[in-house]
Scaffold this motif. Sequence first.
Motif, PDB file in Angstrom:
ATOM      1  N   TYR A  14      -5.841   6.517   8.562  1.00 51.29           N
ATOM      2  CA  TYR A  14      -5.428   5.166   8.880  1.00 51.29           C
ATOM      3  C   TYR A  14      -5.061   5.069  10.345  1.00 51.29           C
ATOM      4  O   TYR A  14      -4.344   5.902  10.882  1.00 51.29           O
ATOM      5  CB  TYR A  14      -4.253   4.758   8.005  1.00 51.29           C
ATOM      6  N   SER A  15      -5.553   4.028  10.979  1.00 53.01           N
ATOM      7  CA  SER A  15      -5.353   3.906  12.410  1.00 53.01           C
ATOM      8  C   SER A  15      -4.045   3.197  12.753  1.00 53.01           C
ATOM      9  O   SER A  15      -3.500   3.401  13.813  1.00 53.01           O
ATOM     10  CB  SER A  15      -6.522   3.155  13.046  1.00 53.01           C
ATOM     11  N   ASN A  16      -3.570   2.375  11.847  1.00 54.20           N
ATOM     12  CA  ASN A  16      -2.330   1.687  12.170  1.00 54.20           C
ATOM     13  C   ASN A  16      -1.495   1.462  10.905  1.00 54.20           C
ATOM     14  O   ASN A  16      -1.935   1.698   9.791  1.00 54.20           O
ATOM     15  CB  ASN A  16      -2.616   0.362  12.885  1.00 54.20           C
ATOM     16  N   LYS A  17      -0.298   0.991  11.111  1.00 51.04           N
ATOM     17  CA  LYS A  17       0.639   0.828  10.003  1.00 51.04           C
ATOM     18  C   LYS A  17       0.262  -0.328   9.088  1.00 51.04           C
ATOM     19  O   LYS A  17       0.610  -0.316   7.913  1.00 51.04           O
ATOM     20  CB  LYS A  17       2.050   0.636  10.558  1.00 51.04           C
ATOM     21  N   ASP A  39      -2.711  -1.070   7.949  1.00 48.14           N
ATOM     22  CA  ASP A  39      -3.608  -0.557   6.904  1.00 48.14           C
ATOM     23  C   ASP A  39      -2.813   0.161   5.818  1.00 48.14           C
ATOM     24  O   ASP A  39      -3.088   0.012   4.627  1.00 48.14           O
ATOM     25  CB  ASP A  39      -4.637   0.401   7.496  1.00 48.14           C
ATOM     26  N   LEU A  40      -1.830   0.953   6.233  1.00 51.47           N
ATOM     27  CA  LEU A  40      -0.999   1.654   5.258  1.00 51.47           C
ATOM     28  C   LEU A  40      -0.203   0.681   4.401  1.00 51.47           C
ATOM     29  O   LEU A  40      -0.109   0.841   3.184  1.00 51.47           O
ATOM     30  CB  LEU A  40      -0.042   2.615   5.977  1.00 51.47           C
ATOM     31  N   LEU A  41       0.368  -0.314   5.043  1.00 48.59           N
ATOM     32  CA  LEU A  41       1.158  -1.293   4.304  1.00 48.59           C
ATOM     33  C   LEU A  41       0.282  -2.086   3.332  1.00 48.59           C
ATOM     34  O   LEU A  41       0.691  -2.341   2.192  1.00 48.59           O
ATOM     35  CB  LEU A  41       1.877  -2.232   5.270  1.00 48.59           C
ATOM     36  N   ASN A  42      -0.922  -2.450   3.756  1.00 47.29           N
ATOM     37  CA  ASN A  42      -1.835  -3.172   2.861  1.00 47.29           C
ATOM     38  C   ASN A  42      -2.226  -2.308   1.663  1.00 47.29           C
ATOM     39  O   ASN A  42      -2.327  -2.803   0.542  1.00 47.29           O
ATOM     40  CB  ASN A  42      -3.086  -3.614   3.617  1.00 47.29           C
ATOM     41  N   THR A  43      -2.422  -1.014   1.897  1.00 49.82           N
ATOM     42  CA  THR A  43      -2.743  -0.114   0.790  1.00 49.82           C
ATOM     43  C   THR A  43      -1.575  -0.028  -0.184  1.00 49.82           C
ATOM     44  O   THR A  43      -1.759  -0.051  -1.408  1.00 49.82           O
ATOM     45  CB  THR A  43      -3.082   1.284   1.331  1.00 49.82           C
ATOM     46  N   LEU A  75       7.742   5.055  -0.986  1.00 47.47           N
ATOM     47  CA  LEU A  75       6.607   5.376  -0.131  1.00 47.47           C
ATOM     48  C   LEU A  75       6.709   4.685   1.217  1.00 47.47           C
ATOM     49  O   LEU A  75       6.385   5.262   2.262  1.00 47.47           O
ATOM     50  CB  LEU A  75       5.309   5.004  -0.823  1.00 47.47           C
ATOM     51  N   LYS A  76       7.178   3.449   1.206  1.00 50.13           N
ATOM     52  CA  LYS A  76       7.341   2.718   2.460  1.00 50.13           C
ATOM     53  C   LYS A  76       8.362   3.392   3.354  1.00 50.13           C
ATOM     54  O   LYS A  76       8.173   3.503   4.572  1.00 50.13           O
ATOM     55  CB  LYS A  76       7.760   1.275   2.142  1.00 50.13           C
ATOM     56  N   LYS A  77       9.434   3.877   2.766  1.00 47.70           N
ATOM     57  CA  LYS A  77      10.460   4.574   3.538  1.00 47.70           C
ATOM     58  C   LYS A  77       9.922   5.906   4.072  1.00 47.70           C
ATOM     59  O   LYS A  77      10.169   6.271   5.222  1.00 47.70           O
ATOM     60  CB  LYS A  77      11.698   4.819   2.664  1.00 47.70           C
ATOM     61  N   ASN A  78       9.173   6.651   3.236  1.00 46.37           N
ATOM     62  CA  ASN A  78       8.612   7.937   3.668  1.00 46.37           C
ATOM     63  C   ASN A  78       7.601   7.790   4.787  1.00 46.37           C
ATOM     64  O   ASN A  78       7.465   8.663   5.646  1.00 46.37           O
ATOM     65  CB  ASN A  78       7.953   8.668   2.497  1.00 46.37           C
ATOM     66  N   LEU A  79       6.875   6.687   4.806  1.00 50.10           N
ATOM     67  CA  LEU A  79       5.867   6.455   5.856  1.00 50.10           C
ATOM     68  C   LEU A  79       6.430   5.738   7.077  1.00 50.10           C
ATOM     69  O   LEU A  79       5.698   5.479   8.032  1.00 50.10           O
ATOM     70  CB  LEU A  79       4.696   5.640   5.277  1.00 50.10           C
TER      71      LEU A  79
END
Length: 82
Positions: free
Chosen positions: A50-53, A55-59, A76-80
């Motif tokens: 993932y290139s940016n946050k 994309d991670l948040l959308n996943t 998971l949000k806290k860990n990332l």
Amino acid sequence: MCYWGWRFPYFYNGGFWGMPLMMLLNGIFWIIVIIAIIYAVRYFFKEKRYSNKEDLLNTLKRRLVNGETLEEFEKLKKNLDL
């Protein structure tokens, strides 16, 4: 007089270093080919990063919609660090 005469140490008209130099260059060539194959395989079979946050948040949001609990989402949000 033997067949080679005075030219015994010379290989294929390349001088004394003709054959050893060709063996060295051949070895270097095959090392480069093997390294290129390894990089090509790693490039085509690598996992998507993932290139940016966003994309991670959308996943994570998609996983929440698909049935994960809110606690798992927050953990998971806290860990990332999102």
